[in-house]
Scaffold this active site. Structure first.
Site, mmCIF file in Angstrom:
data_model
loop_
_atom_site.group_PDB
_atom_site.id
_atom_site.type_symbol
_atom_site.label_atom_id
_atom_site.label_comp_id
_atom_site.label_asym_id
_atom_site.label_seq_id
_atom_site.Cartn_x
_atom_site.Cartn_y
_atom_site.Cartn_z
ATOM 1 N N GLU A 126 -5.977 -49.802 26.163
ATOM 2 C CA GLU A 126 -5.402 -50.080 24.653
ATOM 3 C C GLU A 126 -4.165 -50.606 24.803
ATOM 4 O O GLU A 126 -3.732 -51.446 23.877
ATOM 5 C CB GLU A 126 -5.806 -48.938 23.826
ATOM 6 C CG GLU A 126 -7.443 -48.700 23.862
ATOM 7 C CD GLU A 126 -7.490 -47.315 23.392
ATOM 8 O OE1 GLU A 126 -8.834 -46.959 23.056
ATOM 9 O OE2 GLU A 126 -6.676 -46.510 23.077
ATOM 10 N N ASN A 147 -5.157 -45.148 25.282
ATOM 11 C CA ASN A 147 -5.317 -45.095 26.661
ATOM 12 C C ASN A 147 -4.718 -46.387 27.357
ATOM 13 O O ASN A 147 -4.034 -47.260 26.431
ATOM 14 C CB ASN A 147 -6.744 -44.975 27.217
ATOM 15 C CG ASN A 147 -7.715 -45.965 26.643
ATOM 16 O OD1 ASN A 147 -7.184 -47.218 26.488
ATOM 17 N ND2 ASN A 147 -8.895 -46.202 26.409
ATOM 18 N N ASP A 175 -10.077 -35.566 23.603
ATOM 19 C CA ASP A 175 -10.287 -35.010 22.338
ATOM 20 C C ASP A 175 -9.666 -33.698 22.306
ATOM 21 O O ASP A 175 -8.775 -33.278 21.672
ATOM 22 C CB ASP A 175 -11.729 -34.566 21.994
ATOM 23 C CG ASP A 175 -12.620 -36.006 21.868
ATOM 24 O OD1 ASP A 175 -11.859 -37.166 21.378
ATOM 25 O OD2 ASP A 175 -13.707 -35.895 21.999
#
Length: 347
Positions: A208, A205, A277
């Site tokens: 990160e 993301n 996910d």
């Protein structure tokens, strides 16, 4: 072309390796504030337990039509039993039960559609050596028949250095294509730890990536990431990097090309839990089914747009995805086959 890709989903064997958890949703009504603290008193009316983390990725892969194997760890506790039962109803097996560990659980309390509290149950204890050996054995056995391996490394202890080395070695050993090399896709909080694996794709993301680059970021996320596209690819060691922008979509980075943008459907934060996910599952499956990276990202974004219209930790079935990819479709009611899948997951 998209219909051909979706048609090949059922031919793909996927192995998910990573940190599983149980997502528990406690829903009820509130009529007053507590006397002992400034918090609402919620009278719980129903509890929905659903696979979360890597298990949610596995469930979405199965709902999209893939043959799925799960490699992860649960404790020998009620949460672990619930999670194993939910996966078993979809013929997803492979979880190692470790009596000395506790199954991670995220419990969210909702009233009037709003999350008013979340409390987590976690276990920071290291993975026992015997359990690690069993994981390595299962990965080795399953990888021999896998088309795609999805590593979900959220710091929960499954993706140990030995597990990462094994996945790296599998990729190196099969890089000549002689055995049909599996696609390695990594969804990790720390993508730098996977750099030596040279995975096909990583999906960090925005926060990160900012941490990986060692910079402060920018209010214009798209401009910030686009200007550093080549640097991002180099820093991760991956062929493809999909940087997620929360509710703003994603950017797909490839060496020597302009980033490819996807756009997300607006949704409240309470409706977007687990959408990442779903994106990971659809993107990985599309790549394994032969779609080009840009098309795979578009398909994955469409899948994510399905689940953000649903409460809880939702899944996107192949029928949902096919409908969402039609240009005239902005919203729809799930058909019976989709509802059956969701009901099987929820028990």
């Amino acid at each position: 072309m998209t219909e051909e890709t979706l048609g090949r989903f059922g031919e793909v064997t996927a192995v998910v390796v990573g940190d599983v958890m149980l997502d528990s949703w406690l829903r009820g009504r509130t009529k007053r504030m507590a006397q002992e603290a400034p918090v609402p008193v919620v009278a719980i009316e129903r509890i929905e337990d659903q696979p979360g983390g890597a298990a949610n990725t596995a469930v979405n892969l199965a709902a999209l039509g893939a043959r799925v194997h799960m490699v992860g760890v649960t404790g020998a506790d009620p949460a672990g039993a619930t999670l194993n039962a939910a996966l078993g109803r979809l013929d997803i097996e492979g979880l190692v039960i470790v009596r000395s560990l506790r199954t991670p659980v995220k419990r969210r309390v909702l009233t009037d559609g709003q999350i008013v509290a979340r409390y987590d149950e976690e276990d920071d204890a290291p993975l026992p050596e015997a359990a690690e050996r069993e994981l390595l054995d299962r990965i080795t056995r399953l990888a021999a028949h896998a088309d795609v391996i999805v590593a979900c490394d959220y710091g929960g202890g499954v993706c140990t250095p030995a597990v990462r080395r094994l996945l790296c070695d599998l990729g190196v050993e099969r890089s000549d294509g002689s055995r049909g090399a599996p696609v390695l896709v990594v969804d990790a909080h720390d993508v730098a730890a996977w750099r030596e694996c040279r995975p096909k794709a990583v999906l960090p993301n925005y926060a990160e990536i900012v941490r990986l680059l060692g910079e402060g970021g920018d209010d214009d996320r798209v401009a910030f990431l686009s200007a550093r596209s080549e640097e991002i690819v180099e820093a991760t060691g991956a062929e493809l990097v999909v940087t997620t922008l929360d509710g703003q979509g994603t950017l797909l980075h490839r060496r020597g090309r302009e980033p490819h943008r996807t756009f997300a459907s607006p949704a409240p934060d309470t409706m977007s839990i687990g959408a990442g996910d779903t994106f990971t599952a659809a993107f990985s499956l599309s790549l394994a089914a032969g779609a080009g990276p840009e098309r795979a990202a578009d398909i994955a974004q469409a899948a994510a747009s399905v689940v953000v219209r649903r409460p809880g930790t939702a899944v996107c079935a192949r029928e949902d995805l096919a409908r969402a990819l039609r240009p005239d479709v902005l919203g729809y009611v799930p058909d019976r086959s989709t509802t059956a899948i969701v009901n099987r997951i929820r028990g």
